[in-house]
Each structure stands twice: as structure tokens, then as C-alpha cells.
Design a protein around this motif. Structure first.
Motif, PDB file in Angstrom:
ATOM      1  N   ILE A 130       7.348   1.224   3.814  1.00 48.04           N
ATOM      2  CA  ILE A 130       6.377   1.728   2.839  1.00 48.04           C
ATOM      3  C   ILE A 130       5.186   2.387   3.540  1.00 48.04           C
ATOM      4  N   GLN A 131       4.605   1.715   4.516  1.00 44.53           N
ATOM      5  CA  GLN A 131       3.435   2.275   5.190  1.00 44.53           C
ATOM      6  C   GLN A 131       3.765   3.533   5.988  1.00 44.53           C
ATOM      7  N   SER A 134       4.547   6.427   3.630  1.00 42.23           N
ATOM      8  CA  SER A 134       3.334   6.861   2.934  1.00 42.23           C
ATOM      9  C   SER A 134       2.443   7.673   3.872  1.00 42.23           C
ATOM     10  N   ILE A 173       6.806  -0.526  -8.227  1.00 44.29           N
ATOM     11  CA  ILE A 173       6.283   0.204  -7.064  1.00 44.29           C
ATOM     12  C   ILE A 173       6.406   1.716  -7.217  1.00 44.29           C
ATOM     13  N   ARG A 176       3.012   4.011  -7.933  1.00 42.53           N
ATOM     14  CA  ARG A 176       2.031   4.023  -6.847  1.00 42.53           C
ATOM     15  C   ARG A 176       2.573   4.760  -5.619  1.00 42.53           C
ATOM     16  N   LEU A 177       3.845   4.544  -5.286  1.00 43.15           N
ATOM     17  CA  LEU A 177       4.403   5.187  -4.091  1.00 43.15           C
ATOM     18  C   LEU A 177       4.659   6.671  -4.318  1.00 43.15           C
ATOM     19  N   GLU A 178       5.080   7.040  -5.529  1.00 38.79           N
ATOM     20  CA  GLU A 178       5.327   8.460  -5.776  1.00 38.79           C
ATOM     21  C   GLU A 178       4.028   9.255  -5.762  1.00 38.79           C
ATOM     22  N   ARG A 180       1.977   8.894  -3.534  1.00 38.17           N
ATOM     23  CA  ARG A 180       1.786   9.131  -2.099  1.00 38.17           C
ATOM     24  C   ARG A 180       2.822  10.088  -1.527  1.00 38.17           C
ATOM     25  N   LEU A 182       6.243   9.786  -1.990  1.00 35.54           N
ATOM     26  CA  LEU A 182       7.572   9.207  -1.852  1.00 35.54           C
ATOM     27  C   LEU A 182       8.357   9.385  -3.150  1.00 35.54           C
ATOM     28  N   VAL A 184      11.113   7.125  -5.459  1.00 36.15           N
ATOM     29  CA  VAL A 184      11.668   5.781  -5.630  1.00 36.15           C
ATOM     30  C   VAL A 184      12.785   5.848  -6.666  1.00 36.15           C
TER      31      VAL A 184
END
Length: 267
Positions: A130-131, A134, A173, A176-178, A180, A182, A184
Motif C-alpha cells: 500500500i505505501q 501510493s 480501502i 482512499r487508495l484510488e 492516491r 491506485l 482496487v
């Protein structure tokens, strides 16, 4: 850039790659110019998958690791990602367990084993990426759920619990990740002909081959779909089941004959 115009991933991580859907996915992505990072516990079967993928022109890196081992997974995945940044990670490894007719509860140790593999194994695959993904502002995380995760089945309560939890985690998740950069994707398959499903004695409507499932999954991932569900009639039937009165659903499912062997896995 629109999701459906993204370039195919160069480096793909797949867990549970020694058999079933994981093996089929590895072979679906194996081609000249592709790099596969394959994880599985059975070193012999994993090596056989790797060799076939290399025969198709792929570069292959293998790790004989138990997805339940958080420290080993984190260290190994992080090191591979530093050397070859991962474009797509597919958390696929999973097992099944269930109840035979007449049984009331599953073996507590079998329940904890399936939780460790199907749920914690997903976290152990995704968390190390994840990190770094991102930070790069790109990458795709995918996880194999199940139509069994849409509604509980009386003959496989622990399996349904793990898949339902995976669904909720991926849905939680995604936003929040998309944000950034990403992507999912939650994969929700029905019955796929694999060694795991072959052990289940039950009606398996609309069952498809593992190679066809892999093709459907790859196409959905390349389109950046949030949910990749198949076969659609079974998916929508499971969704409809949630609209029925709970005890009516229970009576219907009580008439379904099924025998799911207890897993011999233990934590």
C-alpha cells in the motif's frame, strides 16, 4: 488516464500460484515482456507453474512462502518490490472447510486455520504494497473473494465469513487508495473447477474452468473494474437472496445437499 486505457502490467504478483485459479492466472499473464512474482507453499508445484510460465516467455521469480507468515511475507514482498516495482498484486491464496450433514459446528482449529489463510493471508499480501504503490501514485491491488461471501451458506460458515470479510475490506480501502492513484478490484467468482472445488460434493451451477476464470479476471483487471463477478446469473441470484426474508432463505438453503470436507490445515 481512463482506467480502460491503462497499459497491461509488467510485473504481476500472484499468491496461491501453485494450483487452481492462481496457477491459471500465472499462465494467463505469462508472455514475453511480463514478469511474474509467484508465491505458493508447495515448492514442487510452484516450480512447475514457474517453468510453464517461463516456457511461454515470462520472467519468473518464485517464493515458497506461507501467506499466513506476516513477517516473511512483508520482508519478501518488500524486497521484490524494491527491485521490480509491482504493478498488479493479486491476493488469491485460499482454502476451504465446511460441515458434513448432521454436524452443527466446525472444528475450532479448522476455523482458525481458514481465517489465517483466507483473511490474514490477504492482509499479509496487500499491506506491504500500500505505501510503496501510493508513493508511486500507481498500481493495482486485487483480491479473490467469492459469491459465497455475498450470503452465508449453512454448509460452509467459516469460509463464507472469511470471504465476506475480504469483500468488506476491499470495499473499505478502495476509495482512499484510488484517490492516491491506485486501482482496487474485488473478484467475486462462482464455482471454478479447481482441486479445491473438486473436493466439495454439491451441485455446482454454471461451473467454469480455471483457464476461463483467469481470462475473465484478466479482462476485468485490465479494464480497471471495481468488481469482477462471474457468472453473472449466479452473482445476481446471490444478491437477490439478501432481499428474501431471512428465515425463508434458511428454509430454501436447508434443502440444498452439500458436503464440504474439513480442512486439515491448522494454525
Amino acid at each position: 488516464m481512463p482506467l480502460n486505457s491503462r497499459r497491461p502490467p509488467q510485473t504481476v504478483l500472484i499468491t496461491g500460484a501453485s494450483s487452481g485459479i492462481g496457477r491459471a492466472l500465472a499462465l494467463a499473464y505469462a508472455a514475453p515482456g511480463s514478469r511474474l512474482i509467484l508465491i505458493g507453499r508447495n515448492a514442487e508445484r510452484l516450480a512447475a507453474t514457474a517453468q510453464k510460465a517461463m516456457d511461454q516467455g515470462a520472467e519468473v521469480i518464485i517464493g515458497a512462502i506461507d501467506v499466513r507468515d506476516q513477517a516473511a511475507m512483508a520482508a519478501w514482498i518488500s524486497e521484490r518490490d524494491k527491485t521490480h516495482p509491482i504493478d498488479l498484486a493479486i491476493a488469491n491464496a485460499g482454502i476451504t472447510t465446511g460441515l458434513s450433514p448432521g454436524e452443527l459446528t466446525e472444528d475450532p482449529q479448522a476455523v482458525r486455520a481458514i481465517l489465517a489463510t483466507n483473511l490474514l493471508g490477504v492482509l499479509n499480501t496487500i499491506e506491504p504494497l500500500i505505501q510503496p504503490m501510493s508513493a508511486r501514485g500507481k498500481g493495482q491491488i486485487a483480491c479473490i473473494g467469492s459469491i459465497a461471501g455475498l450470503h452465508g451458506l449453512p454448509y460452509a460458515p467459516a469460509y463464507c465469513m472469511t470471504k465476506s470479510a475480504v469483500h468488506a475490506y476491499m470495499e473499505s480501502i478502495r476509495g482512499r487508495l484510488e484517490a492516491r492513484g491506485l486501482v482496487v478490484s474485488l473478484i467475486i467468482p462462482g464455482f471454478v473447477k479447481t482441486p479445491l472445488n473438486d473436493s466439495i460434493d454439491a451441485l455446482k451451477p454454471l461451473e467454469i474452468s480455471d483457464s476461463k476464470a483467469a481470462a475473465l479476471i484478466r479482462r476485468g483487471l485490465e479494464r480497471g473494474k471495481a468488481i469482477i463477478a462471474f457468472p453473472l446469473p449466479l452473482y445476481w441470484l446471490a444478491r437477490f437472496g439478501r432481499l428474501l426474508p431471512p428465515r425463508l432463505y434458511d428454509r430454501i438453503m436447508a434443502g440444498v445437499a452439500a458436503q464440504v470436507p474439513q480442512t486439515q490445515e491448522r494454525v
